[in-house]
Write an enzyme that holds these catalytic residues in place. Sequence first.
Site, PDB file in Angstrom:
ATOM      1  N   HIS A 162     -14.898 -20.319 -74.186  1.00  0.00           N
ATOM      2  CA  HIS A 162     -14.180 -19.579 -75.222  1.00  0.00           C
ATOM      3  C   HIS A 162     -12.844 -20.262 -75.511  1.00  0.00           C
ATOM      4  O   HIS A 162     -12.465 -21.221 -74.834  1.00  0.00           O
ATOM      5  CB  HIS A 162     -13.999 -18.109 -74.846  1.00  0.00           C
ATOM      6  CG  HIS A 162     -13.217 -17.857 -73.598  1.00  0.00           C
ATOM      7  ND1 HIS A 162     -13.659 -18.222 -72.341  1.00  0.00           N
ATOM      8  CD2 HIS A 162     -12.021 -17.240 -73.392  1.00  0.00           C
ATOM      9  CE1 HIS A 162     -12.789 -17.855 -71.428  1.00  0.00           C
ATOM     10  NE2 HIS A 162     -11.777 -17.266 -72.035  1.00  0.00           N
ATOM     11  N   HIS A 184      -9.606 -19.430 -75.395  1.00  0.00           N
ATOM     12  CA  HIS A 184      -8.324 -19.185 -74.741  1.00  0.00           C
ATOM     13  C   HIS A 184      -7.781 -20.455 -74.097  1.00  0.00           C
ATOM     14  O   HIS A 184      -8.539 -21.257 -73.557  1.00  0.00           O
ATOM     15  CB  HIS A 184      -8.450 -18.070 -73.712  1.00  0.00           C
ATOM     16  CG  HIS A 184      -8.622 -16.723 -74.326  1.00  0.00           C
ATOM     17  ND1 HIS A 184      -9.062 -15.620 -73.626  1.00  0.00           N
ATOM     18  CD2 HIS A 184      -8.401 -16.278 -75.601  1.00  0.00           C
ATOM     19  CE1 HIS A 184      -9.121 -14.567 -74.429  1.00  0.00           C
ATOM     20  NE2 HIS A 184      -8.730 -14.940 -75.626  1.00  0.00           N
ATOM     21  N   ASP A 235      -6.355 -21.279 -71.405  1.00  0.00           N
ATOM     22  CA  ASP A 235      -6.615 -21.620 -70.009  1.00  0.00           C
ATOM     23  C   ASP A 235      -8.057 -22.065 -69.774  1.00  0.00           C
ATOM     24  O   ASP A 235      -8.446 -22.333 -68.631  1.00  0.00           O
ATOM     25  CB  ASP A 235      -6.237 -20.467 -69.071  1.00  0.00           C
ATOM     26  CG  ASP A 235      -6.971 -19.171 -69.381  1.00  0.00           C
ATOM     27  OD1 ASP A 235      -7.328 -18.949 -70.552  1.00  0.00           O
ATOM     28  OD2 ASP A 235      -7.175 -18.361 -68.451  1.00  0.00           O
ATOM     29  N   HIS A 236      -8.838 -22.166 -70.847  1.00  0.00           N
ATOM     30  CA  HIS A 236     -10.196 -22.692 -70.759  1.00  0.00           C
ATOM     31  C   HIS A 236     -10.425 -23.863 -71.710  1.00  0.00           C
ATOM     32  O   HIS A 236     -11.434 -24.559 -71.571  1.00  0.00           O
ATOM     33  CB  HIS A 236     -11.217 -21.594 -71.074  1.00  0.00           C
ATOM     34  CG  HIS A 236     -11.215 -20.484 -70.077  1.00  0.00           C
ATOM     35  ND1 HIS A 236     -12.137 -20.383 -69.056  1.00  0.00           N
ATOM     36  CD2 HIS A 236     -10.366 -19.435 -69.917  1.00  0.00           C
ATOM     37  CE1 HIS A 236     -11.870 -19.312 -68.322  1.00  0.00           C
ATOM     38  NE2 HIS A 236     -10.802 -18.719 -68.826  1.00  0.00           N
ATOM     39  N   HIS A 259     -15.241 -10.432 -74.005  1.00  0.00           N
ATOM     40  CA  HIS A 259     -13.892 -10.932 -73.754  1.00  0.00           C
ATOM     41  C   HIS A 259     -13.314 -11.526 -75.032  1.00  0.00           C
ATOM     42  O   HIS A 259     -12.164 -11.274 -75.394  1.00  0.00           O
ATOM     43  CB  HIS A 259     -13.933 -11.960 -72.637  1.00  0.00           C
ATOM     44  CG  HIS A 259     -12.591 -12.458 -72.216  1.00  0.00           C
ATOM     45  ND1 HIS A 259     -11.626 -11.631 -71.686  1.00  0.00           N
ATOM     46  CD2 HIS A 259     -12.051 -13.704 -72.254  1.00  0.00           C
ATOM     47  CE1 HIS A 259     -10.543 -12.337 -71.419  1.00  0.00           C
ATOM     48  NE2 HIS A 259     -10.770 -13.590 -71.752  1.00  0.00           N
ATOM     49  N   ASP A 264     -15.276 -16.125 -68.823  1.00  0.00           N
ATOM     50  CA  ASP A 264     -14.663 -14.828 -68.586  1.00  0.00           C
ATOM     51  C   ASP A 264     -15.579 -13.675 -68.986  1.00  0.00           C
ATOM     52  O   ASP A 264     -15.125 -12.537 -69.106  1.00  0.00           O
ATOM     53  CB  ASP A 264     -13.335 -14.721 -69.342  1.00  0.00           C
ATOM     54  CG  ASP A 264     -12.233 -15.532 -68.690  1.00  0.00           C
ATOM     55  OD1 ASP A 264     -12.481 -16.105 -67.606  1.00  0.00           O
ATOM     56  OD2 ASP A 264     -11.130 -15.620 -69.258  1.00  0.00           O
ATOM     57  N   HIS A 279     -12.541 -17.674 -63.173  1.00  0.00           N
ATOM     58  CA  HIS A 279     -11.327 -17.345 -62.429  1.00  0.00           C
ATOM     59  C   HIS A 279     -11.645 -16.933 -60.997  1.00  0.00           C
ATOM     60  O   HIS A 279     -12.727 -16.413 -60.712  1.00  0.00           O
ATOM     61  CB  HIS A 279     -10.577 -16.178 -63.097  1.00  0.00           C
ATOM     62  CG  HIS A 279      -9.959 -16.518 -64.409  1.00  0.00           C
ATOM     63  ND1 HIS A 279      -8.689 -17.021 -64.527  1.00  0.00           N
ATOM     64  CD2 HIS A 279     -10.453 -16.421 -65.674  1.00  0.00           C
ATOM     65  CE1 HIS A 279      -8.404 -17.214 -65.813  1.00  0.00           C
ATOM     66  NE2 HIS A 279      -9.467 -16.862 -66.527  1.00  0.00           N
TER      67      HIS A 279
END
Length: 316
Positions: A87, A89, A91-92, A143, A167, A206
């Site tokens: 996805h 975001h 942090d990915h 998410h 996520d 995570h």
Amino acid sequence: MKVKVIPVLEDNYMYLVIEEHTREAVAVDVAVPKRAHPLPGALCTRAWRPNTGSHLDHLHLPNSHPFQLLEIVGREGVSLTTVLTTHHHWDHARGNTELVRLLPGLVVLGADERICALTRRLAHGEELRFGAIHVRCLLTPGHTSGHMSYFLWEDECLDPPAVFSGDALSVAGCGSCLETTAQQMYHSLVETLGTLPPETKVFCGHEHTLGNLEFAQKVEPCNNHVKAKLSWAKKRDEDDVPTVPSTLGEELLYNPFLRVAEEPVCKFTGKVAPAEVLEVLCRERASFEQAAEPLQPQARALLALQWGLLSMPRPK
């Protein structure tokens, strides 16, 4: 198929999937670009061999960014051809742009046009091939609206399949429902991911296992599977060892977000319809997390600075 588990940032995982015959490699969720001021300390990457499920110490590197990912690629003697992003975001996906600059011709795939450096948008049910490795793309909104999970397996191989769930699904939990309805999230979790073979290894985005299990224990205090997994996770946490992967069969025993039809979970939420049970679980989990570890805005800003998302002001 070999999967290298690479811890990054505060609690993220990115992965390097290696086809062991052709030596082609695929990265999953390249999190961050290189930072000018890396954090102190080192993180251990671990190799997972599907037939044993064991984690093997391989090498130690500072918090990972594309240069370090390429160092791992070099040490493994593989050719990195593709990035699969679950996805959009940061942090990915934030590392995609820098990695593409360093590796011209690298293909970045995902289901959301908001993904950094996206080469091609994938569709639900689409299948990819990397040597003997098959990849089935599973759209799992919840998410985010464009979240894609990746189900991998090899022909004529005794190793169990694997799913990279970002996520959407984590060990004993799931990501927050940010962009879709609870009904859509229920479909993603229970009807799409929950129906994969029970032996499927779950590689999530995570390291939230300990907190997830503490919440699961609140939901089902009499669930012995939750108690056993929580005890195991505490030991892993003390040893600073990743808790991934789990298996889907295990998740069905202790993950409340996959157990929305079970009587104790329904009783906890006061609901019966699975999507409504899930909606209440998400609300309760958010309150549980906020009470357990509230993160102040100043702390968030510090983390962003450490991860290279903010720059120090220049002296005038």
